[in-house]
Design a protein around this motif. Sequence first.
Motif, PDB file in Angstrom:
ATOM      1  N   ALA A   1       0.818  -1.208   0.000  1.00  0.00           N
ATOM      2  CA  ALA A   1       0.000   0.000   0.000  1.00  0.00           C
ATOM      3  C   ALA A   1       0.856   1.264   0.000  1.00  0.00           C
ATOM      4  O   ALA A   1       0.413   2.309  -0.444  1.00  0.00           O
ATOM      5  N   GLN A   2       2.091   1.190   0.477  1.00  0.00           N
ATOM      6  CA  GLN A   2       2.967   2.355   0.526  1.00  0.00           C
ATOM      7  C   GLN A   2       3.705   2.577  -0.791  1.00  0.00           C
ATOM      8  O   GLN A   2       4.311   3.613  -0.996  1.00  0.00           O
ATOM      9  N   VAL A   3       3.699   1.602  -1.672  1.00  0.00           N
ATOM     10  CA  VAL A   3       4.397   1.706  -2.944  1.00  0.00           C
ATOM     11  C   VAL A   3       3.501   2.440  -3.935  1.00  0.00           C
ATOM     12  O   VAL A   3       2.304   2.187  -3.999  1.00  0.00           O
ATOM     13  N   PRO A   4       4.037   3.381  -4.706  1.00  0.00           N
ATOM     14  CA  PRO A   4       3.199   4.079  -5.673  1.00  0.00           C
ATOM     15  C   PRO A   4       2.601   3.112  -6.693  1.00  0.00           C
ATOM     16  O   PRO A   4       3.215   2.095  -7.013  1.00  0.00           O
ATOM     17  N   ALA A   5       1.411   3.438  -7.163  1.00  0.00           N
ATOM     18  CA  ALA A   5       0.732   2.578  -8.126  1.00  0.00           C
ATOM     19  C   ALA A   5       1.579   2.392  -9.387  1.00  0.00           C
ATOM     20  O   ALA A   5       1.585   1.329  -9.979  1.00  0.00           O
ATOM     21  N   GLN A   6       2.292   3.416  -9.780  1.00  0.00           N
ATOM     22  CA  GLN A   6       3.116   3.349 -10.976  1.00  0.00           C
ATOM     23  C   GLN A   6       4.531   3.759 -10.575  1.00  0.00           C
ATOM     24  O   GLN A   6       4.779   4.892 -10.188  1.00  0.00           O
ATOM     25  N   ARG A   7       5.454   2.833 -10.615  1.00  0.00           N
ATOM     26  CA  ARG A   7       6.829   3.122 -10.215  1.00  0.00           C
ATOM     27  C   ARG A   7       7.506   3.903 -11.332  1.00  0.00           C
ATOM     28  O   ARG A   7       7.840   3.362 -12.370  1.00  0.00           O
ATOM     29  N   LEU A   8       7.691   5.175 -11.091  1.00  0.00           N
ATOM     30  CA  LEU A   8       8.303   6.044 -12.098  1.00  0.00           C
ATOM     31  C   LEU A   8       9.773   5.713 -12.306  1.00  0.00           C
ATOM     32  O   LEU A   8      10.293   5.887 -13.408  1.00  0.00           O
ATOM     33  N   THR A   9      10.445   5.204 -11.266  1.00  0.00           N
ATOM     34  CA  THR A   9      11.864   4.881 -11.442  1.00  0.00           C
ATOM     35  C   THR A   9      12.070   3.740 -12.425  1.00  0.00           C
ATOM     36  O   THR A   9      13.131   3.646 -13.044  1.00  0.00           O
ATOM     37  N   ILE A  10      11.079   2.887 -12.607  1.00  0.00           N
ATOM     38  CA  ILE A  10      11.197   1.825 -13.612  1.00  0.00           C
ATOM     39  C   ILE A  10      11.237   2.446 -15.005  1.00  0.00           C
ATOM     40  O   ILE A  10      12.014   2.035 -15.866  1.00  0.00           O
ATOM     41  N   GLN A  11      10.411   3.471 -15.224  1.00  0.00           N
ATOM     42  CA  GLN A  11      10.429   4.165 -16.507  1.00  0.00           C
ATOM     43  C   GLN A  11      11.759   4.898 -16.706  1.00  0.00           C
ATOM     44  O   GLN A  11      12.318   4.901 -17.797  1.00  0.00           O
ATOM     45  N   VAL A  12      12.260   5.516 -15.634  1.00  0.00           N
ATOM     46  CA  VAL A  12      13.550   6.197 -15.708  1.00  0.00           C
ATOM     47  C   VAL A  12      14.638   5.170 -16.040  1.00  0.00           C
ATOM     48  O   VAL A  12      15.505   5.423 -16.879  1.00  0.00           O
ATOM     49  N   ALA A  13      14.564   3.995 -15.398  1.00  0.00           N
ATOM     50  CA  ALA A  13      15.553   2.945 -15.650  1.00  0.00           C
ATOM     51  C   ALA A  13      15.560   2.524 -17.117  1.00  0.00           C
ATOM     52  O   ALA A  13      16.624   2.260 -17.686  1.00  0.00           O
ATOM     53  N   GLY A  14      14.391   2.492 -17.747  1.00  0.00           N
ATOM     54  CA  GLY A  14      14.324   2.161 -19.173  1.00  0.00           C
ATOM     55  C   GLY A  14      15.039   3.193 -20.025  1.00  0.00           C
ATOM     56  O   GLY A  14      15.770   2.847 -20.964  1.00  0.00           O
ATOM     57  N   SER A  15      14.869   4.460 -19.693  1.00  0.00           N
ATOM     58  CA  SER A  15      15.557   5.527 -20.427  1.00  0.00           C
ATOM     59  C   SER A  15      17.069   5.456 -20.231  1.00  0.00           C
ATOM     60  O   SER A  15      17.835   5.639 -21.171  1.00  0.00           O
ATOM     61  N   VAL A  16      17.475   5.189 -19.001  1.00  0.00           N
ATOM     62  CA  VAL A  16      18.906   5.077 -18.714  1.00  0.00           C
ATOM     63  C   VAL A  16      19.501   3.906 -19.491  1.00  0.00           C
ATOM     64  O   VAL A  16      20.561   4.022 -20.106  1.00  0.00           O
ATOM     65  N   LYS A  17      18.808   2.768 -19.470  1.00  0.00           N
ATOM     66  CA  LYS A  17      19.306   1.550 -20.131  1.00  0.00           C
ATOM     67  C   LYS A  17      19.519   1.761 -21.630  1.00  0.00           C
ATOM     68  O   LYS A  17      20.480   1.251 -22.201  1.00  0.00           O
TER      69      LYS A  17
END
Length: 173
Positions: A25-41
Motif C-alpha cells: 500500500a505504501q508503494v506508488p501505483a506506478q513506479r516512475l523509477t522503472i520508466q527512468v531505468a528504461g531511459s537510462v538503459k
Amino acid sequence: MRVRSFIIAACLLTPALTLTQSSIAQVPAQRLTIQVAGSVKKKEPDWRYVMGFCTCPPLLPSQISEDVADWSRKRADKSEWVAMQIHMIGNQKEAIEFMSSFSSGRFRAHSVIHKYPLGDEAVLIEYSAEDIKNPIQMWMRKDKFIVHLDGALPGTVIRFAQYALKNLPTGPP
C-alpha cells in the motif's frame, strides 16, 4: 505431526500476508523509477538499476507517494552510484514552498547551492566536506513532483535528473 505443521504454517502465513499487503500500500501505483531505468538503459546500458523501498516519514504533509531507486556501475578505474527519490506531493503550493527553502540559506553550511534550469525549478548542491561519499545533490520540482538525487559527480546527477524529468507525467496525477 503433519497436522501441527500445517496449523503452524497457516498461523505464520496470515501475518506474513498482512505485512506484505500493508507494505504494498505504501508503494506508488506506478513506479516512475522503472520508466527512468528504461531511459537510462537505452542510453547508458552499463548502469545497474536497483528498485528501493522506503518506510521514511513523508517529505511533506500532503505527500501521496514516494518512489526510490539507485543505480550503480563499475568501471576499471572506479565505481559510481546515483540515488533517486521521486515524491508525489498532493499540494503544489506546498511543493513550491519547500523548494523556496533552498534559497533561504538554511542549507548553506559546508555547501554551495546553484539554481539549475531543469523542471519548474531545481537546485544543485555541492558539499565541500571531504568525508561525504556522494557530495552532489539535486532537488528538482516539476508540477507536484519533487525529485531528489545524490551522487559523486555533478554531470551524472544532472543527467539522471534529465532522465527523471523526461519520464514524469505531464498531466494531473
